[in-house]
Design an enzyme around this catalytic site. Structure first.
Site, PDB file in Angstrom:
ATOM      1  N   LYS A 116     -29.781   1.691  -4.660  1.00 39.87           N
ATOM      2  CA  LYS A 116     -30.089   2.783  -5.583  1.00 39.87           C
ATOM      3  C   LYS A 116     -31.327   3.548  -5.127  1.00 39.87           C
ATOM      4  CE  LYS A 116     -31.098   3.891 -10.406  1.00 39.87           C
ATOM      5  NZ  LYS A 116     -31.080   3.436 -11.823  1.00 39.87           N
ATOM      6  N   HIS A 147      13.241   3.811  12.287  1.00 37.59           N
ATOM      7  CA  HIS A 147      12.790   4.557  11.108  1.00 37.59           C
ATOM      8  C   HIS A 147      12.909   3.715   9.833  1.00 37.59           C
ATOM      9  CE1 HIS A 147      12.288   7.940  13.680  1.00 37.59           C
ATOM     10  NE2 HIS A 147      13.577   8.106  13.896  1.00 37.59           N
TER      11      HIS A 147
END
Length: 600
Positions: free
Chosen positions: A214, A356
């Site tokens: 922070k 595929h």
């Protein structure tokens, strides 16, 4: 230089006197407190017996504060300080000596302090600053204003710095922390009790990390030993790079978030009562590699490992070892996953070829070489440039067959593949496959575990479901027709059903003798998929089994009747249509067996 706080006897006496009065007023606001201060001592004239232990503890604590307030100015004014507290102590000597060489004094805890001292680094222990020892079996070490005040104070806010000066708290410029090995403990092969799991939840570590992250504008926060060299190099520079600080802060919050997700997942498993779908959950992803591009060349892409506890040792393509070939692409991962998931379903030696994401060839035989040839034969055009997967070891003979096999379409073109994936390779088998092509990707994968949660993204959300782990042994093939299928025909139906499970809807598979002859998929209607499957199967479709991944909405002059007219002997479908009766009647007319799986 270690932190040193000192106070004269007189100051200490006055501080204790003030603290005594404050403690009494706190505990007994309506009663008088008499005390007398001497030059070097304090006599407390009145402390009620019934609260003496509480008062004594409070007085000691407040006296420490007052003593610090009365102390000489902090020796740390303008001094650089680093706080280090680590479970994973890799490269600690490099870091500690590097920071000390740059003029930082080191504050540390427990085992980390000991390791630093062993490495020749001077250390101030946290308790020398907090004036409290580690307590509650180590649960409380750094949770103290003298620590967190020095981390969270904003250097550009005068009232923050005045508060630190008032209580003689030094600032920290660097915080280096990693957390208890919760993930490793709860996923260990030996298991862990619930009580031990709870004790391995880090509290002080995440608090330190979040505080430093922070306040990253003033405090460097480091959670990864791989960052130590970059941090030391940064500290040697003369310019402050806020981008570097922000990146470390991001990494720190991500580190804590991943840690918390593991704790949350573990606790849910202790309370779920069999429910795999919690009200909320976090999926911790870790970047494995960036990819050249995504599904299309203009899309950026990457591959991430899922660090969920449920996936530890769960196998699958994500954890596969690549022995050879070009780097994997986005579509390679999709196709390899489809091939591996399909071939792993079969018990007998099996070859699956995928193009595929759809299996275009599947065959099971005791002779894996024959299975490979049959899988290619099912659709050699689609197999070319596809992914070939085996559920058995690839040895020298199989590797030679993969390398030399010619396409059945012309008998001369050597088959080309993007990927070969198998559970194991012999040394000679690997050597031969490496010689087939520089680009051939050779993957060694572990069979995926059952019972996983399957996730799929949609715009703005995710779909979650149990993985589809059903096999023919798990379901009942209910005969709906007048004709009962022969044992061999029923086995063909089961094989076709297991294949069609991995074909994209609308899915149709035609199979016979443990070999897929043709499949149709991805069409807007089931009739078109059926016709594609028959075109691929050709004359071999006569006497074969047909499986559909969903019920037939129509039978007459539709898919069911066409299947019967083309010589299919048994049809396997889920059932559930309002026209199921028509399908039964149609099969009865043509003497075809119809079985329902009751599984969509």
């Amino acid at each position: 230089m270690p932190l040193s706080l000192s106070s004269s006897p007189t100051a200490a006496a006055a501080a204790t006197t003030a603290a005594s009065g404050a403690a009494h007023r706190f505990l007994y606001p309506h009663r008088p407190c008499l005390h007398r201060a001497g030059k070097n001592f304090v006599v407390l004239a009145f402390v009620p017996c019934r609260a003496s232990s509480v008062a004594r503890g409070l007085i000691r604590g407040m006296a420490d504060v007052e003593t610090q307030k009365a102390a000489s100015p902090s020796l740390l004014a303008g001094h650089k300080q680093a706080l280090i507290s680590l479970s994973d102590k890799r490269d600690l000597s490099l870091l500690g000596n590097g920071l000390q060489g740059l003029g930082y004094s080191i504050v540390s805890t427990g085992g980390t302090a000991f390791a630093l001292e062993e490495a020749g680094v001077s250390v101030t222990k946290v308790e020398e600053i907090t004036h409290f020892p580690e307590m509650l079996d180590g649960r409380v070490k750094t949770l103290h204003p003298s620590i967190h005040g020095g981390i969270l104070a904003r250097r550009d806010h005068n009232h923050h710095m005045e508060a630190l000066s008032r209580y003689n708290i030094g600032t920290f410029d660097i915080v280096v922390v990693n957390l208890y090995p919760f993930y490793e403990k709860v996923t260990s092969a030996n298991g862990i009790t619930f009580e031990d799991g709870i004790e391995n939840i880090d509290i002080g570590g995440p608090t330190l990390i979040r505080a430093a992250a922070k306040n990253h504008k003033d405090v460097l926060v480091v959670v990864d030993h791989k960052d130590y060299p970059a941090v030391l190099e940064f500290l040697q520079g003369k310019q402050d790079d806020q981008h570097f600080r922000r990146k470390l802060a991001w990494k720190a919050f991500q580190h804590v978030a991943s840690y918390d997700s593991a704790v949350s997942e573990w606790l849910w498993k202790q309370t779920e009562d069999g429910d795999k779908l919690p009200p909320s959950f976090t999926v911790p992803l870790s970047l494995k590699c960036t990819l050249r591009y995504g599904e299309n060349p203009h899309q950026k892409a990457a591959f991430y490992d899922d660090k969920s506890l449920s996936l530890v040792n769960a196998g699958g393509i994500a954890t596969a070892i690549q022995h050879h070939g070009k780097e994997m692409s986005y579509n390679n991962y999709l196709d390899a996953d489809a091939a591996w998931n399909c071939v792993s379903e079969f018990k007998n030696p099996t070859c699956v070829i995928v193009k595929h994401t759809n299996p275009c060839g599947v065959a099971s035989r005791q002779d894996i070489l024959e299975a490979y040839r049959l899988a290619v034969k099912a659709d050699p055009v689609s197999a070319f440039g596809g992914i070939v997967a085996f559920n058995t070891t690839v040895d020298e003979d199989l590797a030679k067959e993969i390398r030399e096999f010619r396409s059945p379409t012309d008998g001369s073109t050597r088959m080309f593949y993007e990927i070969v994936v198998a559970p194991k390779y012999t040394e000679k088998g690997l050597e031969i496959l490496r010689g087939k092509s520089k680009t051939l990707r050779i993957l060694e994968a572990k069979k995926s575990e059952k019972g996983m949660l399957s996730l799929r993204q949609v715009a703005g959300g995710w779909l979650a479901q149990d993985s589809d782990d059903l096999t023919p042994e798990d379901i009942k093939f209910t005969v709906m027709s007048e004709r009962i299928p022969q044992e061999a025909e029923l086995q063909d139906a089961e094989f076709a059903w297991l294949c069609v499970k991995h074909v994209k809807s609308n899915a149709i598979v035609i199979a016979k003798n443990n070999c897929m002859l043709g499949m149709g998929s991805g069409q807007p209607n089931r009739v078109e998929s059926l016709r594609i499957a028959f075109r691929k199967a050709g004359e071999e479709a006569k006497g074969a089994a047909l499986a559909s991944d969903a019920f037939f909405p129509f039978a007459w002059k539709d898919a069911v009747e066409e299947a019967c007219q083309n010589g299919i002997r048994v049809i396997a479908e889920p059932g559930g249509s309002i026209r199921d009766g028509d399908a039964v009647d149609c099969c009865n007319k043509y003497g075809v067996s119809l079985v329902f799986t009751n599984v969509l």
